[in-house]
Design a protein around this motif. Sequence first.
Motif: not given
Length: 235
Positions: A216-229
Amino acid sequence: MHEHISSAYDRDLEGLITLIMKMGGLVEEAILNAAKALENRDLELAEQVRAGDKAIDALELEINDVAARIIALRAPVSKDLRSILIVLRLAASLERIGDYSKNIAKRTSAIADLSPVEGTGFTLRRMAREVQGMLKDTLDAYIRGDADLAEDVRQRDQDVDQMYNALFRELLTFMMEDPRHITGCMHLHFMAKNIERMGDLTTNMAEQIIYLVTGEMPDEARLKSDRTAYVSEVE
């Protein structure tokens, strides 16, 4: 007869795993050498990284050929087929990480004669070491079938994102305070983005390993901390 076929498949898969680990070792070396060449303005080492990318590309082609032959001769199904397909995905990600390392080496040559931006070379090397460590643990997780270690890698990508965000703001400050740094800072920003993308690709590899081990693929969405956009000004 079935046992004979199974044994032959196992040997084929072991050969494929040996190739992916060899490729991974070359990519780890490329990451560290690209960052070291940048920090030290070492053009000879940068050229070695660029030249070494050919060996990484050649290994991906060999892995593709071996995998195709295994599928054609052994007709694997279920988990066996999943194992082969995931090797192909890992090889594709490793090839892209190698390309990003080569891009950093190319830009090192471009900024060699520009005034250094204080502290940025060290920060980029620190980011690169973190990504290299993530990649090493990802490959270890693959060999050991360790979904927990792969999940740990997945979470550590946030650290790379945070380093990237901090460096992005620092580079903006340098450019605003002294326009003479704009060209160098833009190159450094693209290098940092290359490393951040390496972290993303390594994380994707870790997710594939979790899928291989658990089905199974991981259930929880991975947090992304790149907010430069979304950054419009320096805080």
